[in-house]
Design a protein around this motif. Sequence first.
Motif: not given
Length: 199
Positions: A134-137, A177-187
């Motif tokens: 789930v993204a920050g949005s 896919v993951l989202r870090d604490s700074r809302d950056r997306i990593w693949l």
Amino acid sequence: LASAQLHLGTRQDRKVQLIDVGAGYLRGPILLDVAATASPPLDTQDGLTQAAAVGDEVWALVSNALQPESRVYRYDAASLSFVGSTGVLPAKGTHGLVEAGGRAWVVGRKSLFELALNGILLNTHPVQGGAGIVAGSGDILISNFGTDVLEVMSRDGETRLMYDAIDGKPIGKVNFVLRDSRDRIWLTISTRTRNWMET
């Protein structure tokens, strides 16, 4: 407790750790013992995957390590009393749970399950061998291993392409896919070879 004031985490012993951040300070942690209170009872192979505040409730997502099935257990956020559970969700490896757009979404490796806030399953959206977060949005990002793309599913269930290439070349087998604490997306990309069976 109000669900909007809760920070939730899961523990290996199948308990949800709740930290109340009401009134501007931390109160807790409070432990919700899912293994001791869930009905139907948890199997020995059931693991607590994630907990989330959904409406006025705390939902605990449980997946079975051996069987292709998952279930959500629901608790009142104020009293932490058991409310009920969803039916079996036919998916192994569910790993995401979020409320978005007046619905609750359970993210699995091959399906996204759309549930009403009373736990009733409304719809199942197929994903071709992907994983999601789930993204920050509140949108759901899907690493679609079957179609070699990163997709976005909006809160109303509409899916669109996010990325299919990096530096002008096909993105390849998007594995996770993951989202870090700074809302950056990593693949993570398993391979960029078109016929991945050759690797």
